[in-house]
Design an enzyme around this catalytic site. Structure first.
Site, short mmCIF file in Angstrom:
data_model
loop_
_atom_site.label_atom_id
_atom_site.label_comp_id
_atom_site.label_asym_id
_atom_site.label_seq_id
_atom_site.Cartn_x
_atom_site.Cartn_y
_atom_site.Cartn_z
CG ASN A 107 0.92 -2.11 8.46
OD1 ASN A 107 0.11 -1.28 8.89
ND2 ASN A 107 1.58 -1.94 7.33
CG ASP B 78 -15.66 6.52 26.89
OD1 ASP B 78 -16.76 7.09 27.05
OD2 ASP B 78 -15.48 5.31 27.12
CG ASN B 79 -10.43 8.92 22.54
OD1 ASN B 79 -10.04 8.83 23.71
ND2 ASN B 79 -10.00 8.12 21.59
N GLY C 289 0.76 -1.25 0.00
CA GLY C 289 0.00 0.00 0.00
C GLY C 289 0.79 1.30 0.00
CG ASP D 267 -3.72 8.41 6.30
OD1 ASP D 267 -3.28 8.23 7.44
OD2 ASP D 267 -3.04 8.22 5.28
CG ASN E 56 -9.94 3.27 15.94
OD1 ASN E 56 -10.82 2.51 16.32
ND2 ASN E 56 -8.89 2.85 15.24
NE ARG F 269 0.18 3.32 18.93
CZ ARG F 269 -0.76 2.43 19.26
NH1 ARG F 269 -0.74 1.85 20.45
NH2 ARG F 269 -1.71 2.10 18.41
CB SER G 53 1.76 5.28 10.79
OG SER G 53 2.15 6.21 9.80
P1 GTP Z 1 -2.59 4.98 9.78
O1 GTP Z 1 -3.63 4.48 8.85
O2 GTP Z 1 -1.42 4.04 9.88
O3 GTP Z 1 -2.13 6.37 9.50
O4 GTP Z 1 -3.18 4.89 11.27
P2 GTP Z 1 -4.33 5.59 12.13
O5 GTP Z 1 -3.76 6.75 12.85
O6 GTP Z 1 -5.54 5.82 11.31
O7 GTP Z 1 -4.60 4.48 13.24
P3 GTP Z 1 -5.92 3.66 13.63
O8 GTP Z 1 -7.07 4.54 13.97
O9 GTP Z 1 -6.15 2.64 12.59
O10 GTP Z 1 -5.46 2.95 14.98
C1 GTP Z 1 -4.39 2.07 15.06
C2 GTP Z 1 -4.46 1.22 16.30
O11 GTP Z 1 -4.65 2.01 17.47
C3 GTP Z 1 -5.63 0.24 16.25
O12 GTP Z 1 -5.16 -1.03 16.64
C4 GTP Z 1 -6.61 0.78 17.24
O13 GTP Z 1 -7.39 -0.21 17.83
C5 GTP Z 1 -5.74 1.53 18.25
N1 GTP Z 1 -6.47 2.69 18.84
C6 GTP Z 1 -7.13 3.66 18.16
N2 GTP Z 1 -7.73 4.55 19.01
C7 GTP Z 1 -7.41 4.14 20.26
C8 GTP Z 1 -7.72 4.64 21.57
O14 GTP Z 1 -8.41 5.66 21.76
N3 GTP Z 1 -7.20 3.95 22.63
C9 GTP Z 1 -6.44 2.83 22.46
N4 GTP Z 1 -5.98 2.22 23.55
N5 GTP Z 1 -6.13 2.31 21.23
C10 GTP Z 1 -6.61 2.96 20.15
C1 SPV Z 2 0.45 5.03 7.39
O1 SPV Z 2 1.38 4.22 7.52
O2 SPV Z 2 0.46 6.15 7.96
C2 SPV Z 2 -0.73 4.67 6.58
C3 SPV Z 2 -0.69 3.43 5.82
O3 SPV Z 2 -1.69 5.42 6.55
S1 SPV Z 2 0.29 3.54 4.37
O4 SPV Z 2 -0.60 3.98 3.27
O5 SPV Z 2 0.80 2.23 4.10
O6 SPV Z 2 1.33 4.49 4.55
MN MN Z 3 -1.34 7.29 7.70
#
Ligand code: GTP
Ligand code: SPV
Ligand code: MN
Length: 593
Positions: free
Chosen positions: A375, A504-505, A198, A277, A254, A408, A248
């Site tokens: 991933n 809850d966020n 991807g 994103d 979420n 994080r 990422s």
């Molecule tokens: P990319 O697509 O890689 O840019 O990631 P993203 O920022 O969109 O991340 P995504 O929302 O997919 O969350 C990634 C991981 O974080 C998942 O496994 C979720 O379950 C976890 N996660 C998301 N929100 C929370 C939260 O509020 N609390 C906790 N503990 N985990 C979370």
């Molecule tokens: C990231 O890694 O921040 C993503 C997934 O959103 S990718 O498109 O593989 O970069």
């Molecule tokens: Mn991303």
């Protein structure tokens, strides 16, 4: 059909170089896509899933050595090395072209060249930009069709213009040692070789909409950011928009699709997803900051997505979705991933396509024992999302009230704090650090600096990027969005998350918007303003007042240590670091004394 001379000339040049057996123009028609899907199923590139349970859905497995972005092999090939800056890999453009064209040479022999005309942003909108991707992968074609706007209408919208982005993708033999993701910001050119994953190959996404676009944005006075965009509707029916940058796999998808806690739902609160994103942001004629999501779908993290954590994302994946590197349930030909539910399939193949025994799962060795790769991803059309915003297709975008940074952090960062000003907010973004995730190859769980969640995606010198943020703030003046920082990932001494997160966020978002509207006070700390304990609603969540206090604590010792890391991180920018950022850093150090 293409008549644009600049496009035709480039395609001809590439055709001579890569030497395909056939050439197919992707017109965006459903009949053409159906034919490609059938072809991919026949060759084994994709597996057709259960048509009753997952209509129009497919599973794809990448090569085992090709499951995430490769930051170490990603290059910014600007003429001058200093323009790529110390946070990017750099290669001299002439040398890079030579090497890449050598790798690409003849690599389409026995294959088809697919020509994908695509628009980032609604076709024809002022905000949008057009690219052409050449690829030898049907998987790439089918993903690009979901993630961007593809087809003849894009070619028509471009007309005779030479303002478009070149993208060459060659799978080659998926050799790790010859894998390169290269960007030529001064030439609007992207070349990606030896990958099929991807983020490395869907060239409209990170390569164009972030790395190339951030460079364009700096020169043209707008911003390309690794941000979600959401609209929060209150019981009066007013919608306020928030853009948030998390690294990422740190929670953008979420948050963008969150379902408010029951109490808030009953009152009439709703969240609308504009994007999960990427955000392109410009100053509108009213002086405010307006954001568009240039994408057309979600390339989301599968593990952890379930009926409780993110029902909207899950619903989005129930039709016309491509799953990558998840587990296959052989009993009913559906997909599964860790965290989907508590019933791992007994008769299944793992993400590598091997017979999988879920009882052997070992948290310490996820990659080799899990059903789905950490991933693994879904590619789902945005229209599938039940909470997609009515403004999703608006070329004008949505006005942003608040910008939120986050990552994080097991300790340092509190649940939420507000920056002291735009300038201080840019500083807050610049000192972002977060634990690494499986979204990129390399160690997971190591804290690293990731300013504005753009460390892997900024197409030019990071210090100049901070400068661009400062410039934007000056232009926005008192109409600038307020800047905040959040951390959903504080842990106790056993490593358990102490904030429930997910839906809850919304409680935190409410406080953020109340601050934007000057409706609540706050407590000043050395790093910024945190909520008064009574202003953050924790009714109905399993969070004690003591835990909330801990969540909002700014520990001076921890932050004094943090300033040592910041100093080290800033060192690499030398004199290029804007004075305003240096001043903000001095201010923080003084307040910590
Ligand atoms: P990319 O697509 O890689 O840019 O990631 P993203 O920022 O969109 O991340 P995504 O929302 O997919 O969350 C990634 C991981 O974080 C998942 O496994 C979720 O379950 C976890 N996660 C998301 N929100 C929370 C939260 O509020 N609390 C906790 N503990 N985990 C979370
Ligand atoms: C990231 O890694 O921040 C993503 C997934 O959103 S990718 O498109 O593989 O970069
Ligand atoms: Mn991303």
């Amino acid at each position: 059909m293409i008549t644009n001379k600049s496009v035709l000339a480039w395609i001809d040049e590439m055709k001579t170089l890569v030497n395909p057996d056939n050439v197919v123009f992707i017109d965006g028609s459903e009949s053409q896509l159906e034919e490609l899907r059938a072809q991919a199923v026949k060759s084994g590139e994709m597996i057709k899933l259960n048509e009753d349970l997952l209509p129009g859905c497919y599973l794809h497995r990448t090569a085992v050595n090709d499951v995430a972005r490769v930051e170490g092999r990603t290059f910014i090939c600007s003429k001058k090395e200093e323009d790529a800056g110390p946070t990017n890999n750099w290669m001299e453009p002439k040398k890079a072209y030579e090497m890449l064209f050598n790798i690409a040479k003849g690599s389409y022999a026995g294959r088809t060249m697919y020509i994908i005309p695509y628009s980032m942003g609604p076709v024809g909108s002022e905000f949008s930009k057009i690219g052409f991707e050449l690829t030898d992968s049907i998987y790439v074609v089918l993903n690009m069709v979901i993630m961007t706007r593809v087809g003849q209408e894009v070619v028509d919208a471009l007309g005779d213009s030479e303002d478009w982005i070149k993208g060459l993708h060659c799978k080659c033999n998926i050799e790790e040692e010859n894998r390169y993701i290269c960007h030529f910001p001064e030439d609007n050119y992207i070349i990606s070789v030896n990958s099929g994953y991807g983020g490395n190959v869907l060239l409209g996404k990170k390569c164009f909409a972030l790395r190339i676009a951030s460079f364009l944005g700096k020169n043209e006075g707008w911003m390309a950011e690794h941000m979600l965009i959401l609209g929060l509707e209150n019981p009066q029916g007013e919608i306020k928009y928030i853009a948030a940058a998390f690294p990422s796999a740190c929670g953008k998808t979420n948050l963008a699709m969150l379902i408010p806690p029951e109490k808030y739902r009953k009152l009439g609160y709703k969240v609308w997803c504009v994007g999960d994103d990427i955000a392109w942001m410009r100053i509108g004629s009213d002086g405010r900051l307006w954001a568009v999501n240039p994408e057309n779908g979600f390339f989301g993290v599968a593990p952890g997505t379930n009926e409780n954590s993110n029902p909207n994302a899950l619903a989005a994946t129930r039709k016309n979705t491509i799953f990558t590197n998840v587990a296959l349930n052989l009993d009913n030909n559906t997909v599964w991933w860790e965290g989907l539910d508590k019933n791992p399939p007994k008769n299944a193949l793992n993400w590598k396509g091997e017979k999988w025994d879920y009882t052997k799962y070992d948290k310490a060795d996820k990659v080799n024992t899990s059903g789905a790769h950490p991933n693994s991803r879904f590619t789902a059309p945005a229209v599938n999302c039940p909470c997609i915003s009515s403004e999703f297709n608006s070329g004008k975008g949505v006005p942003i009230s608040a910008i939120v940074f986050g990552g994080r952090r097991a300790k340092a960062a509190p649940l939420v704090y507000q920056s002291r000003s735009w300038q201080n907010g840019v500083f807050v973004g610049s000192i972002m650090a977060s634990e690494t995730t499986a979204a990129a190859t390399g160690a997971v769980g190591v804290v690293r600096n990731d300013p504005m969640a753009m460390k892997p995606f900024c197409g030019y010198h990071m210090a100049d990027y901070f400068g661009h943020w400062l410039e934007m703030g000056k232009k926005l003046g008192d109409k600038a969005p307020k800047i905040f920082n959040v951390n959903w990932f504080r842990t106790d001494d056993e490593g358990n998350f102490i904030w429930p997160g997910f839906g809850d966020n919304m409680r935190v978002l409410n406080w953020i918007l109340a601050r934007c509207e000057d409706k609540v006070d706050a407590v000043e700390t050395p790093i910024g303003y945190v909520p008064n304990i009574d202003d953050l609603d924790i009714e109905g969540v399993d969070v004690s007042e003591e835990t909330l206090k801990e969540l909002l604590t700014v520990d001076k010792d921890v932050w004094t240590k943090e300033t040592e890391n910041i100093a080290k991180f800033y060192e690499q920018f030398g004199d290029r670091l804007p004075k305003e950022i240096k001043d903000e850093f001095e201010g923080l150090k003084n307040r910590l004394k």
